[in-house]
Design a protein around this motif. Sequence first.
Motif, PDB file in Angstrom:
ATOM      1  N   PHE A 314       1.019  -1.266  -0.090  1.00  0.00           N
ATOM      2  CA  PHE A 314       0.011  -0.072   0.045  1.00  0.00           C
ATOM      3  C   PHE A 314       0.748   1.170   0.259  1.00  0.00           C
ATOM      4  CE2 PHE A 314      -2.468  -3.330   2.416  1.00  0.00           C
ATOM      5  CZ  PHE A 314      -3.290  -3.427   1.463  1.00  0.00           C
ATOM      6  N   PRO A 315       0.641   2.013  -1.037  1.00  0.00           N
ATOM      7  CA  PRO A 315       1.531   3.344  -1.065  1.00  0.00           C
ATOM      8  C   PRO A 315       1.135   4.423   0.364  1.00  0.00           C
ATOM      9  CG  PRO A 315      -0.208   3.588  -2.481  1.00  0.00           C
ATOM     10  CD  PRO A 315      -0.405   2.064  -2.079  1.00  0.00           C
ATOM     11  N   SER A 316       2.274   5.193   0.331  1.00  0.00           N
ATOM     12  CA  SER A 316       1.975   6.225   1.685  1.00  0.00           C
ATOM     13  C   SER A 316       0.805   6.944   1.241  1.00  0.00           C
ATOM     14  CB  SER A 316       3.214   6.809   1.580  1.00  0.00           C
ATOM     15  OG  SER A 316       3.347   7.838   0.505  1.00  0.00           O
ATOM     16  N   LEU A 317       0.248   7.595   2.458  1.00  0.00           N
ATOM     17  CA  LEU A 317      -0.550   8.588   2.386  1.00  0.00           C
ATOM     18  C   LEU A 317       0.016   9.563   1.665  1.00  0.00           C
ATOM     19  CD1 LEU A 317      -3.783   9.345   3.153  1.00  0.00           C
ATOM     20  CD2 LEU A 317      -3.005   9.856   5.284  1.00  0.00           C
ATOM     21  N   GLN A 318       0.949  10.078   2.255  1.00  0.00           N
ATOM     22  CA  GLN A 318       1.733  11.435   1.762  1.00  0.00           C
ATOM     23  C   GLN A 318       1.776  11.457   0.334  1.00  0.00           C
ATOM     24  OE1 GLN A 318       4.612  12.102   0.043  1.00  0.00           O
ATOM     25  NE2 GLN A 318       5.633  13.827   1.084  1.00  0.00           N
ATOM     26  N   GLY A 319       2.020  10.346  -0.427  1.00  0.00           N
ATOM     27  CA  GLY A 319       2.162  10.412  -1.919  1.00  0.00           C
ATOM     28  C   GLY A 319       0.812  10.104  -2.532  1.00  0.00           C
ATOM     29  N   PHE A 320      -0.443  10.185  -1.807  1.00  0.00           N
ATOM     30  CA  PHE A 320      -1.392   9.921  -2.353  1.00  0.00           C
ATOM     31  C   PHE A 320      -2.073  11.051  -3.474  1.00  0.00           C
ATOM     32  CE2 PHE A 320      -6.146   9.098  -2.437  1.00  0.00           C
ATOM     33  CZ  PHE A 320      -6.266   7.758  -2.895  1.00  0.00           C
ATOM     34  N   GLU A 321      -1.677  12.201  -2.856  1.00  0.00           N
ATOM     35  CA  GLU A 321      -2.152  13.539  -3.748  1.00  0.00           C
ATOM     36  C   GLU A 321      -1.020  14.331  -3.713  1.00  0.00           C
ATOM     37  OE1 GLU A 321      -6.963  13.404  -2.618  1.00  0.00           O
ATOM     38  OE2 GLU A 321      -5.670  15.000  -2.011  1.00  0.00           O
ATOM     39  N   PRO A 322      -0.895  15.400  -4.676  1.00  0.00           N
ATOM     40  CA  PRO A 322       0.152  16.292  -4.614  1.00  0.00           C
ATOM     41  C   PRO A 322      -0.150  17.424  -3.707  1.00  0.00           C
ATOM     42  CG  PRO A 322      -0.903  15.857  -6.976  1.00  0.00           C
ATOM     43  CD  PRO A 322      -1.732  15.303  -6.065  1.00  0.00           C
ATOM     44  N   ASP A 323       1.082  17.588  -2.831  1.00  0.00           N
ATOM     45  CA  ASP A 323       0.983  18.633  -1.798  1.00  0.00           C
ATOM     46  C   ASP A 323       0.028  18.084  -0.723  1.00  0.00           C
ATOM     47  OD1 ASP A 323       2.794  20.122  -3.067  1.00  0.00           O
ATOM     48  OD2 ASP A 323       1.468  20.981  -4.478  1.00  0.00           O
ATOM     49  N   ALA A 324      -0.157  17.032  -0.334  1.00  0.00           N
ATOM     50  CA  ALA A 324      -0.987  16.661   0.415  1.00  0.00           C
ATOM     51  C   ALA A 324      -0.527  17.165   2.008  1.00  0.00           C
ATOM     52  CB  ALA A 324      -1.085  14.987   0.768  1.00  0.00           C
ATOM     53  N   PRO A 325      -1.467  17.364   2.938  1.00  0.00           N
ATOM     54  CA  PRO A 325      -1.255  17.889   4.097  1.00  0.00           C
ATOM     55  C   PRO A 325      -0.916  16.860   5.166  1.00  0.00           C
ATOM     56  CG  PRO A 325      -3.452  17.931   3.850  1.00  0.00           C
ATOM     57  CD  PRO A 325      -2.927  17.510   2.628  1.00  0.00           C
ATOM     58  N   VAL A 326       0.469  16.185   4.825  1.00  0.00           N
ATOM     59  CA  VAL A 326       0.778  14.965   5.554  1.00  0.00           C
ATOM     60  C   VAL A 326       2.109  15.326   5.948  1.00  0.00           C
ATOM     61  CG1 VAL A 326       1.106  12.408   5.236  1.00  0.00           C
ATOM     62  CG2 VAL A 326      -0.799  13.549   4.225  1.00  0.00           C
ATOM     63  N   ILE A 327       2.357  14.843   7.353  1.00  0.00           N
ATOM     64  CA  ILE A 327       3.714  14.710   7.794  1.00  0.00           C
ATOM     65  C   ILE A 327       3.945  13.277   7.788  1.00  0.00           C
ATOM     66  CG2 ILE A 327       5.126  15.480   9.758  1.00  0.00           C
ATOM     67  CD1 ILE A 327       3.253  17.772  10.391  1.00  0.00           C
ATOM     68  N   TYR A 328       5.071  12.698   7.204  1.00  0.00           N
ATOM     69  CA  TYR A 328       5.407  11.376   7.378  1.00  0.00           C
ATOM     70  C   TYR A 328       6.528  11.025   8.195  1.00  0.00           C
ATOM     71  CZ  TYR A 328       6.763   7.026   4.972  1.00  0.00           C
ATOM     72  OH  TYR A 328       7.279   5.459   4.759  1.00  0.00           O
ATOM     73  N   MET A 329       6.175   9.705   8.955  1.00  0.00           N
ATOM     74  CA  MET A 329       7.086   9.496   9.969  1.00  0.00           C
ATOM     75  C   MET A 329       7.598   8.015   9.683  1.00  0.00           C
ATOM     76  SD  MET A 329       5.682  10.732  13.636  1.00  0.00           S
ATOM     77  CE  MET A 329       4.536   9.553  13.443  1.00  0.00           C
ATOM     78  N   GLY A 330       9.119   7.881   9.598  1.00  0.00           N
ATOM     79  CA  GLY A 330       9.427   6.283   9.564  1.00  0.00           C
ATOM     80  C   GLY A 330      10.508   5.974  10.359  1.00  0.00           C
ATOM     81  N   THR A 331      11.012   4.936  10.586  1.00  0.00           N
ATOM     82  CA  THR A 331      12.134   4.502  11.481  1.00  0.00           C
ATOM     83  C   THR A 331      12.804   3.200  11.054  1.00  0.00           C
ATOM     84  OG1 THR A 331      12.339   3.687  13.957  1.00  0.00           O
ATOM     85  CG2 THR A 331      10.218   3.117  12.655  1.00  0.00           C
ATOM     86  N   PHE A 332      14.122   3.048  11.624  1.00  0.00           N
ATOM     87  CA  PHE A 332      14.982   2.214  11.268  1.00  0.00           C
ATOM     88  C   PHE A 332      14.750   1.076  12.436  1.00  0.00           C
ATOM     89  CE2 PHE A 332      17.007   5.563   8.672  1.00  0.00           C
ATOM     90  CZ  PHE A 332      17.021   4.823   7.474  1.00  0.00           C
TER      91      PHE A 332
END
Length: 494
Positions: A314-332
């Motif tokens: 499932f792709p990220s919500l951040q990349g679902f629409e251009p300029d989406a109001p999303v702050i994306y968090m990831g971790t190692f």
Amino acid sequence: MRSLYADHVLERMQFMQEGTLQQRLLSCMQLAIAEGIFPRATRLPATRDLARELSVSRNTVLNVYENLMAQGYVTARTGSGTWIAENLPEGSLHTPRNAAVIDSMTAKPAALSKRGASLLGHANASPYQWGAFVPGAPDVTQFPHKLFSQIQARLNREPDVERLIYSSQGGCMHLREALAEYLSVARSVHANADQIIITEGIHQAVDLVSRVLCDPGDQVWIEEPGYWGTRNLLRINGLKIHAVAVDEQGLIPDLPARSRAPKMIFVTPSHQYPLGVHLSLERRKQLLDLARKHKTWLVEDDYDSEFRFSGQPFPSLQGFEPDAPVIYMGTFSKTLYPALRLGYLVVPKALAQPLRVAAAELYRGGHLLVQRALAEFIQKGHYMAHIRRMRKLYSQRRRFMVSLIERYLGAAFLPLVNHEAGLHLVMNLPMGCDDVAVAALALRRGVKVRPLSQYYMHPQERRGLLLGFACVDERQCQDAFGTLKGCLAEMGII
């Protein structure tokens, strides 16, 4: 340059007013030896050297050493100097300082602030982070430690000055560039290196965005059930938390009429924690529409999306629409190992500079040498190769866990959501049973599970156990599952 022995004596003697110089020096050294500040079986400085460092006569130090020897604190070795005794005299165990330590151990608890008491009252971090069946624990023994150490060793031989000082730029540029490229391919995230801020994991990322973008009293939404770590950080930062129900399509983004819109919505769209559902296409659209309409920030926690074992990712919500109001968090922490303490934020361009400055002010970024090594680890393909290996291993272990549940407990105990992803699954339990008591009994028998009910803010009838399968091989898994099955039988659940 003075020795550490001399520094300690000079510091302590400032608080001693009674007695002669020799008496005060003797008392200082007796206490330091009795308390272990001067370790047993170690050599004291030569009398001439210590006298010079303390700016006292050598005879004063000689007399102190002789007294210490007479009392059994030190011994003399011919040609080797004066050494602290391995076995101290009995009286040394009853010094005034030791009595104070004992008193402090039995003293009343220190008064905490309301905020501190609230944090401790809701603390949920487990002291058990490894073994069957710790949820979310990766198999850290499978990481290519030797390869990563070789990269680190080579880069550390002649490090640039920039990697040895505080970071005020959001982390190592090489790592941010590597992440921008990787996330674009692997997660359809749209961002450049300037939009990435390196953090010390998800907790620091949540703390940063909630402090900078919210004021105390602002309303935020979290998932119900949801990750307790996010909930506690938001609580300690003074935010009003509203738990929004999750169903088989993910979070239900329903804002009742005349209700105040949240300042932030924290969501795990690719693999909901802890239930495992993914946010449907329709719900994604609804959530983005709500966020745009009310100027709400969506905070996407993409904690373990690399580990999907079947079907399309499932792709990220951040990349679902251009300029989406999303702050994306990831971790190692899940893909490599938790003690690495490295995560990242991908933020909209308008937030990049403010959040970068705020991170430098709050946390004083560092670990740049490790970040540089990780950048090379990613750029040379080692990171993706490791993920492919672990995806295969975790898939096998998950299948084995599911087979044990089906064989020994039956279909009723299988996860209600059976998406093949992540590092844990939720074993279903009968409605209303005491999953907290089951988890406590299992822990006493050496098996570490977490009760599903503790992930809800509000009382629920649903019960279950989070079982982490990633860090145990099949033999360990079968033995631990047998113990867990015995606990369920003892409590009358099966």
